[in-house]
Design an enzyme around this catalytic site. Structure first.
Site, mmCIF file in Angstrom:
data_model
loop_
_atom_site.group_PDB
_atom_site.id
_atom_site.type_symbol
_atom_site.label_atom_id
_atom_site.label_comp_id
_atom_site.label_asym_id
_atom_site.label_seq_id
_atom_site.Cartn_x
_atom_site.Cartn_y
_atom_site.Cartn_z
ATOM 1 N N PHE A 21 -7.346 -34.315 45.439
ATOM 2 C CA PHE A 21 -6.208 -33.533 45.946
ATOM 3 C C PHE A 21 -6.193 -32.110 45.383
ATOM 4 O O PHE A 21 -5.165 -31.616 44.957
ATOM 5 C CB PHE A 21 -4.870 -34.225 45.647
ATOM 6 C CG PHE A 21 -4.894 -35.717 45.825
ATOM 7 C CD1 PHE A 21 -5.420 -36.297 46.969
ATOM 8 C CD2 PHE A 21 -4.384 -36.557 44.849
ATOM 9 C CE1 PHE A 21 -5.441 -37.677 47.137
ATOM 10 C CE2 PHE A 21 -4.406 -37.939 45.006
ATOM 11 C CZ PHE A 21 -4.937 -38.497 46.152
ATOM 12 N N HIS A 22 -7.354 -31.429 45.415
ATOM 13 C CA HIS A 22 -7.460 -30.067 44.901
ATOM 14 C C HIS A 22 -7.936 -29.088 45.972
ATOM 15 O O HIS A 22 -8.848 -28.299 45.729
ATOM 16 C CB HIS A 22 -8.439 -30.010 43.717
ATOM 17 C CG HIS A 22 -8.026 -30.773 42.514
ATOM 18 N ND1 HIS A 22 -8.891 -31.081 41.478
ATOM 19 C CD2 HIS A 22 -6.823 -31.310 42.159
ATOM 20 C CE1 HIS A 22 -8.244 -31.767 40.551
ATOM 21 N NE2 HIS A 22 -6.994 -31.920 40.949
ATOM 22 N N PRO A 23 -7.359 -29.067 47.166
ATOM 23 C CA PRO A 23 -7.848 -28.129 48.187
ATOM 24 C C PRO A 23 -7.518 -26.684 47.819
ATOM 25 O O PRO A 23 -6.406 -26.368 47.412
ATOM 26 C CB PRO A 23 -7.095 -28.562 49.449
ATOM 27 C CG PRO A 23 -5.833 -29.185 48.945
ATOM 28 C CD PRO A 23 -6.215 -29.869 47.668
#
Length: 550
Positions: A483-485
């Protein structure tokens, strides 16, 4: 009835938006509006650390995005959580405090031609809002709004993994945030006394809410930006003069005489830009949107950390429960966990999703740590699924500096339609090689004597997979996002055709508009991305205030 005119309109009350609202509304002469599509953060599971399990995948707190089928993941789609609530993703994330590596920011400085992004010049902006449990020193701040604490738990199996990592050549560390995060140790977390500390608590309450020049609208989604052609001394240009919002019953235009600041994140910000006619011309025309400003980089350059989850069954050397799997597999066990948190705010309910971290190199010839571990005393088939009924730990490893690039493109001209998110994971030979190498590093750590008494047995992926090709394909089968876009509105020089904003985060070719969130990162940081986003917002707040004065 005429709508009020604001000096600053901040779109998105997430990580960056909350800090900006705090800083900009400190000037009583400026009217500040903060707009959030989600609800207030009054859901109890937001504030209990383990509550991320009930917030991700919940329409009350999550946008409920999914990726497009991904070739690198052998056709799989992934759930792609993004916070849709006050505090944004800081209300549902893993709470890990991580800056990355000094070289990340030095690279940003080179790519933007602006040395203010270098590590030495970024560090004071990290410290400015910090409230570190160790107090103030050369590398950390104290007394700020953003609380950083030690975790309130430990596990024998995680301590053994740490010792095994050290036996495999990874040094112990008690601080991942000194510019070189190589080492193994427990993560520091954004919590206060065992409760999640999100950006709404840190920067909005009670400070902003008590200011008469500050206004906040929740449950209000921005449909598009209002753009006007203006003629001045510098010629004709497009200027952002407000936003059009859906308030639940109608579309309303809100005017801005100063700056509109997009803080909607790496998915929301490019979506809003594209819906407003700013983006790749062919993409916009294909959705029936008039091109106001052809900016090819909007929605491109998507980068993310893909974690490969290795699961190891273990056996207790003394008959005690050694993982959360068996500790939480009975009503009695769950009751004990609940009571411990109720009275002490410690134990499994105070857990971040990952507790132990490690940064190392996928091969000895790597010049810097290029992989990160998130280690957990539990296992399950997939996020949201039940825990396994046997003792186990999970060692998830990710490539910190992926070379694969994806995109975020609108699917229609309707703001209510989620965009197409295509991360394009494992699409380069380099990323596939790092995936295979990192799985071998995991096996090497687990083979060390410190873990021998637990008799670890590789449950997933399985020892039958050995070659580079097998391991890379397997990574596609079992890997998932952390969850690191980032990167979908990257900053860069004007001559860089794919740059969306300049080094001061102003959108190229559009006056009165900035983007301040993780989408502006030209390269992903070597670690979790929440705290770097706060640092960027701190810098932007200073620039915006200085520009207003001048």
């Amino acid at each position: 009835m005429s709508e009020p005119i604001f000096d600053y309109i901040i779109v998105g009350a997430g990580t960056a938006g909350c800090l900006l609202a705090n800083r900009l509304s400190a000037n009583a002469a400026k009217r500040v509006l903060l707009i959030e599509a989600g609800r207030k953060d009054d859901y109890h599971w937001i504030h209990i650390p383990v509550g991320y399990l009930y917030c991700i995948g919940n329409p009350r707190t999550d946008w409920l995005y999914n990726t497009e089928p991904d070739l690198g993941l052998n056709g799989r789609r992934l759930r792609y959580p993004r916070g849709k609530v006050l505090g944004g993703s800081s209300s549902i994330n893993g709470m890990i405090y991580m800056r990355g590596q000094a070289r990340d920011y030095d690279q940003w400085a080179k790519l933007t031609g602006d040395d203010t992004w270098s590590w030495n010049q970024a560090l004071p902006y990290f410290k400015r809002h910090e409230d570190h449990y160790k107090g103030s020193d050369a590398l950390h701040g104290a007394g700020g709004e953003w609380r950083i604490e030690k975790q309130r738990l430990r596990w024998d199996i995680l301590d053994a993994f740490s010792q095994a990592a050290q036996q495999a050549g990874i040094p112990a560390t008690d601080d991942f945030n000194r510019g070189d995060n190589e080492g193994v140790g427990y993560f520091e977390v954004n919590q206060r006394n065992g409760w999640r500390w999100n950006t709404a608590k840190a920067f909005l309450r009670p400070t902003c809410n008590a200011r008469p020049n500050f206004e906040m609208w929740t449950g209000t989604q921005v449909a598009k930006l209002v753009l006007e052609t203006q003629t001045g001394a510098d010629g004709t240009q497009q200027r952002c003069t407000g936003v059009q919002v859906w308030n639940g019953s109608e579309l309303v235009t809100v005017q801005c005489r100063g700056e509109v600041i997009l803080c909607a994140g790496s998915i929301g910000s490019p979506q809003i830009l594209q819906l407003s006619g700013i983006g790749p011309g062919a993409v916009l025309q294909g959705k029936g949107i008039d091109v106001v400003h052809d900016l090819p980089g909007v929605g491109e350059n998507l980068q993310d950390h893909l974690q490969i989850r290795s699961v190891y069954k273990v056996k207790s050397p003394n008959g005690k429960n050694i993982s959360l799997n068996t500790q939480a597999n009975s009503m009695l066990g769950k009751a004990k966990i609940g009571l411990e948190y109720l009275f002490k705010q410690t134990g499994p309910m105070s857990m971040a999703p990952s507790q132990l971290g490690a940064f190392t190199r996928s091969t000895p010839d790597q010049p810097y740590p290029n992989i990160e571990y998130h280690v957990q005393p539990l296992s399950l088939d997939a996020f949201g699924e039940p825990l396994h009924n046997f003792d186990a730990f999970t060692a998830s490893v990710c490539n910190l500096n992926p070379t694969s690039r994806g995109s975020v493109h609108i699917k229609s001209n309707q703001f209510t339609d989620a965009p197409a998110i295509a991360p394009n994971y494992l699409s380069t030979a380099q990323d596939r090689q790092v995936a295979a190498d990192s799985l071998r590093i995991t096996r090497n750590i687990v083979s060390q004597s410190a873990l021998a008494k637990y008799q670890p047995e590789e449950f997933k992926p399985g020892v039958q997979y050995q070659t580079d090709e097998e391991l890379a394909k397997l990574a596609g089968d079992i890997a998932t996002t952390i969850f690191h876009p980032v990167g979908t509105a990257k900053m860069g020089l004007r001559q860089d055709s794919m740059a969306v904003v300049d080094s001061r985060l102003k959108v190229h070719g559009i006056a009165g508009l900035r983007v301040v969130d993780a989408s502006v990162m030209p390269l992903i940081t070597s670690g979790n991305t929440n705290s770097p986003t706060l640092m960027m917002a701190e810098k932007a707040a200073e620039w915006i205030a200085n520009d207003a004065q001048s």
